[in-house]
Design an enzyme around this catalytic site. Sequence first.
Site, PDB file in Angstrom:
ATOM      1  N   ASP A   1      -8.859   5.603  -7.805  1.00 23.74           N
ATOM      2  CA  ASP A   1      -8.062   4.985  -6.740  1.00 23.74           C
ATOM      3  C   ASP A   1      -7.126   6.033  -6.107  1.00 23.74           C
ATOM      4  O   ASP A   1      -7.062   6.178  -4.886  1.00 23.74           O
ATOM      5  CB  ASP A   1      -7.259   3.822  -7.351  1.00 23.74           C
ATOM      6  CG  ASP A   1      -6.286   3.187  -6.377  1.00 23.74           C
ATOM      7  OD1 ASP A   1      -6.720   2.377  -5.560  1.00 23.74           O
ATOM      8  OD2 ASP A   1      -5.088   3.526  -6.447  1.00 23.74           O
TER       9      ASP A   1
ATOM     10  N   GLY B   1       0.421   0.799  -0.156  1.00 23.96           N
ATOM     11  CA  GLY B   1       0.807  -0.553   0.244  1.00 23.96           C
ATOM     12  C   GLY B   1       1.785  -0.620   1.394  1.00 23.96           C
ATOM     13  O   GLY B   1       1.460  -0.243   2.522  1.00 23.96           O
TER      14      GLY B   1
ATOM     15  N   GLY C   1      -0.118  -5.287  -3.847  1.00 27.87           N
ATOM     16  CA  GLY C   1       0.293  -6.689  -3.827  1.00 27.87           C
ATOM     17  C   GLY C   1       0.097  -7.308  -2.455  1.00 27.87           C
ATOM     18  O   GLY C   1       0.023  -6.602  -1.438  1.00 27.87           O
TER      19      GLY C   1
ATOM     20  N   LYS D   1      -6.933   7.946  -2.156  1.00 25.62           N
ATOM     21  CA  LYS D   1      -5.687   7.993  -1.372  1.00 25.62           C
ATOM     22  C   LYS D   1      -5.278   9.445  -1.104  1.00 25.62           C
ATOM     23  O   LYS D   1      -4.761   9.779  -0.031  1.00 25.62           O
ATOM     24  CB  LYS D   1      -4.582   7.248  -2.127  1.00 25.62           C
ATOM     25  CG  LYS D   1      -4.866   5.738  -2.243  1.00 25.62           C
ATOM     26  CD  LYS D   1      -3.961   5.058  -3.259  1.00 25.62           C
ATOM     27  CE  LYS D   1      -4.199   3.559  -3.338  1.00 25.62           C
ATOM     28  NZ  LYS D   1      -3.490   2.915  -4.454  1.00 25.62           N
TER      29      LYS D   1
ATOM     30  N   VAL E   1      -4.540 -10.139  -0.527  1.00 24.44           N
ATOM     31  CA  VAL E   1      -3.925  -9.585   0.689  1.00 24.44           C
ATOM     32  C   VAL E   1      -4.333 -10.410   1.913  1.00 24.44           C
ATOM     33  O   VAL E   1      -3.495 -10.782   2.739  1.00 24.44           O
ATOM     34  CB  VAL E   1      -4.314  -8.097   0.883  1.00 24.44           C
ATOM     35  CG1 VAL E   1      -3.672  -7.548   2.154  1.00 24.44           C
ATOM     36  CG2 VAL E   1      -3.894  -7.270  -0.326  1.00 24.44           C
TER      37      VAL E   1
END
Length: 435
Positions: free
Chosen positions: A207, A140, A308, A211, A20
């Site tokens: 993960d 993302g 990504g 979030k 990133v």
Amino acid sequence: MPRTDDRAPLRVALLGCGVVGSEVFRLLVEQAADLRARAGAPLEVAGVAVRDPARRPGLAAGSALLTTDAMTLATRPDVDIVIELMGGIEPARSLLLAAMRAGKSVVTANKELLGQDSAAMHRVAREHGTDLYYEGAVAGAIPLLRPLRESLAGDAVRRVLGIVNGTTNYILDQMDTQGADFADALGEAQALGYAEADPTADVEGFDAAAKTAILAGLAFHTRVTTADVHREGISAVRAADIASARALGCVVKLLAICERCDGGISARVHPAMIPRVHPLAAVRGAYNAVFVEAESAGRLMFYGAGAGGGPTASAVLGDVVAVARNRIAGIRGPDTSTYAELPVLPMGDALTRYYVALDVADRPGVLAPVAEAFARHNVSIRAVRQEGRGEDANLVIVTHTARESQLAATVAELGAMPAVRAVGSVLRVEGEEGE
Ligand code: HSE
């Protein structure tokens, strides 16, 4: 009004230059003219902190911008904005706290850090009059945190249902569409680079839990940490469960669920069946989507790439432009509110529907005691389906909405029944009843 070119540049420190970070660096350089026009001042990279200068994708070897001294860079007097893309709790936490104490605006995509203790981070930002933005931390590229914090500030969010981990969505999608079992689908996800060599953080829901904490906090104006979120991963989901879901007109997804309930909120991550007609059922591959139900707005769906370099860099740079505008205007962006202080209820209080698969002996008198166990714990049965397997059968029961603690008591009783050879699996069923 002064022209953009007349303004002194805002100096940006980049901490971390992996997938990133290198994309953020590239865009800061290549899109400099557009970013300057949008932000209101040139955005100049002051330095890039990396652990190992020999591994610095996107930067020329020996670049004067590179440093291994992240703390000095993050607190340098000429730096205005600090972008943290290292991930993990330390040293990211110390670096960001020091940067904010030195008056820097902070942009991060660090969900572990925000999930662990966003209250402390926000307090320091407030005390030092700086911004703390983290749109890239959840899903993302998908604009989600700003809509929850700002666009829905006048509404009452009732529920957030999200697919916020692309790796597990890819694995479950392969199991659904290819008939793969968990191990094979995980192997494919690893071969494609979605899953790490150690896939624990993704497949066991860590993960997604971080979030979920961030989403629940914003949705319900309450302090929620990752430790408050009930978490179950997908490693126990069997090919047989996926097949049963299909037979029931459902698909299995790993869901992040934040719900307003009587007496508080429920925040949880677990695999669940959802009807194929639900908008989240159409989220395929490694995509993310978050479905929000609010009192006045009704049902909203946010969809896109959840991970990504490019997608996350898009969210990060959106934040960079926002904090740059705030600095130029001499203001802070909207603060995160936690005024509601709702309790996060224990998982036993969660209300949902259930799918229970039992291996039973296929003989007279088996179904009645099974049904009685459900009735004894006040769990109402919605549908029963049986597949014969010689002398045994797979008995699938779907319930109406019930309390988790009552379902757990039912399952414990079923497990001890002589006619029940094994409780094959228990999955929650989400989405509206009747969907
Ligand atoms: N590993 C995450 C995913 C992306 O698979 O969605 C980073 O949060």
